[in-house]
Motif scaffolding. Sequence first.
Motif, short mmCIF file in Angstrom:
data_model
loop_
_atom_site.label_atom_id
_atom_site.label_comp_id
_atom_site.label_asym_id
_atom_site.label_seq_id
_atom_site.Cartn_x
_atom_site.Cartn_y
_atom_site.Cartn_z
N GLU A 100 -6.70 -7.52 -7.08
CA GLU A 100 -6.73 -7.10 -5.43
C GLU A 100 -6.40 -5.68 -5.07
O GLU A 100 -5.90 -4.95 -5.94
CB GLU A 100 -5.75 -8.16 -4.86
CG GLU A 100 -5.97 -9.46 -5.05
CD GLU A 100 -5.36 -10.48 -3.99
OE1 GLU A 100 -6.29 -11.04 -2.99
OE2 GLU A 100 -4.28 -10.39 -3.78
N TYR A 101 -6.79 -5.13 -4.15
CA TYR A 101 -6.54 -4.24 -3.58
C TYR A 101 -5.29 -3.57 -3.22
O TYR A 101 -4.38 -4.57 -2.87
CB TYR A 101 -7.48 -3.74 -2.35
CG TYR A 101 -9.11 -3.60 -2.28
CD1 TYR A 101 -9.56 -2.77 -3.33
CD2 TYR A 101 -9.73 -4.43 -1.79
CE1 TYR A 101 -10.97 -2.60 -3.48
CE2 TYR A 101 -11.05 -4.38 -1.86
CZ TYR A 101 -11.79 -3.46 -2.95
OH TYR A 101 -12.95 -3.50 -3.19
N GLY A 102 -5.02 -2.23 -3.34
CA GLY A 102 -3.57 -1.97 -2.96
C GLY A 102 -3.58 -0.54 -2.43
O GLY A 102 -4.78 0.48 -2.84
N GLN A 152 -2.35 -1.41 5.07
CA GLN A 152 -2.09 -0.90 6.55
C GLN A 152 -1.06 0.32 6.92
O GLN A 152 -1.46 1.12 7.61
CB GLN A 152 -1.23 -2.28 7.24
CG GLN A 152 -1.13 -2.01 8.87
CD GLN A 152 -0.32 -3.08 9.43
OE1 GLN A 152 0.90 -2.96 9.21
NE2 GLN A 152 -1.12 -3.86 10.22
N ALA A 153 -0.28 0.54 6.04
CA ALA A 153 0.57 1.47 6.11
C ALA A 153 -0.45 3.15 5.82
O ALA A 153 0.31 3.81 6.27
CB ALA A 153 1.64 1.67 4.81
N LYS A 158 -8.74 -0.13 6.23
CA LYS A 158 -9.49 -1.51 6.71
C LYS A 158 -10.63 -1.60 6.10
O LYS A 158 -11.29 -0.82 5.74
CB LYS A 158 -9.16 -1.27 8.27
CG LYS A 158 -7.96 -1.24 9.01
CD LYS A 158 -7.78 -1.00 10.37
CE LYS A 158 -7.01 -1.12 11.20
NZ LYS A 158 -7.03 -0.87 12.58
N GLY A 159 -11.04 -3.05 6.29
CA GLY A 159 -12.35 -3.35 5.82
C GLY A 159 -12.87 -3.20 4.51
O GLY A 159 -13.86 -2.70 4.33
N VAL A 160 -11.89 -3.56 3.63
CA VAL A 160 -12.13 -3.27 2.35
C VAL A 160 -12.32 -4.50 1.48
O VAL A 160 -12.24 -4.87 0.33
CB VAL A 160 -11.19 -2.63 1.74
CG1 VAL A 160 -11.44 -1.02 2.03
CG2 VAL A 160 -9.76 -2.97 1.76
N SER A 187 -2.02 -7.33 3.98
CA SER A 187 -2.24 -5.82 4.09
C SER A 187 -1.10 -5.03 4.48
O SER A 187 -0.64 -3.87 4.47
CB SER A 187 -3.33 -5.38 5.18
OG SER A 187 -3.04 -5.79 6.42
N MET A 188 0.04 -5.86 5.03
CA MET A 188 1.41 -5.04 5.51
C MET A 188 2.16 -5.19 4.33
O MET A 188 3.20 -4.68 4.42
CB MET A 188 1.88 -5.97 6.54
CG MET A 188 0.99 -6.23 7.79
SD MET A 188 1.62 -7.31 9.02
CE MET A 188 0.17 -7.47 10.11
#
Length: 281
Positions: free
Chosen positions: A73-75, A222-223, A227-229, A216-217
Amino acid sequence: MSTKSLRKSGTFLLNKSPSMELANSPRTTTFLPVEFPTSPQPTLGKDISHFSHPHTLSQVLLPELFTCSGCKEYGAGTRFTCKHCDFQLHDFCALSPDQVLLKAHPLHGQHQLGLHSKPKTGGMLSSSCDVCGKPAKGYTFRCSACSFQMHPCCAMFSTEMSFLAHPHSLKLLPAMSTLSSGDPGFACAECKRRRSGRVYRCTVCDYHLHAVCAKSMINGLQAYGIKGVEKPSMLAAAARLASHVVIGFIGGLLEGIGEGVGEVIGQNIAKGKYTSGRRSG
């Protein structure tokens, strides 16, 4: 799962969760990676050896988007990276206990959970996380007694959370709650969409938040204003592929029909000319 342990090579300062216990923990273990669901707070710059990778990993803070080599997953932000290759892990994936079981996790307190490098098989359908509803493609905490599984990021959640996006605390609705993300009256404050997965609801007002949006938090997106990924779902990709195949098939069929009709018309015209010629002769 590999039997290698996550060895200590630096000092890590971690929050302790009084509601959590680790079951079957070896007495000789001197390094406790992380106690979920509290967020790990290791000292930046320290190195670790991880069971899933042959090289030493260093903790760094980078604002760029990355895909975790563990959970897929993304990060963004804090991560553990390899100096020799492009292997990267979320901090919560790198510090997840691989040889001990999570006992009495707030989101699945009835059974113990173990970390697995691959998700459970889902048959024809893709295997998904029981918290956020997204596909599980890598590391998961899985229950051996039932089919429950969740991403390491989702394992950072608790039944009641506070997020910077909202001034009040949020409580996680029951999995089979009548107010689900499919309810036409439900509106997530972040995505304004209907989607699968668990939902948080404000204890004071009518604020609702999907667990998948709350991720995302947790993972740094979010930090750092990312967005939108979201990765497209396999089901959507399969549907698009099927539509292209059907359209191509129909197009070829119509083209063949058109050629056949044209050939028949040509034959009839030629036949008519031949017949009229014979009559005139």
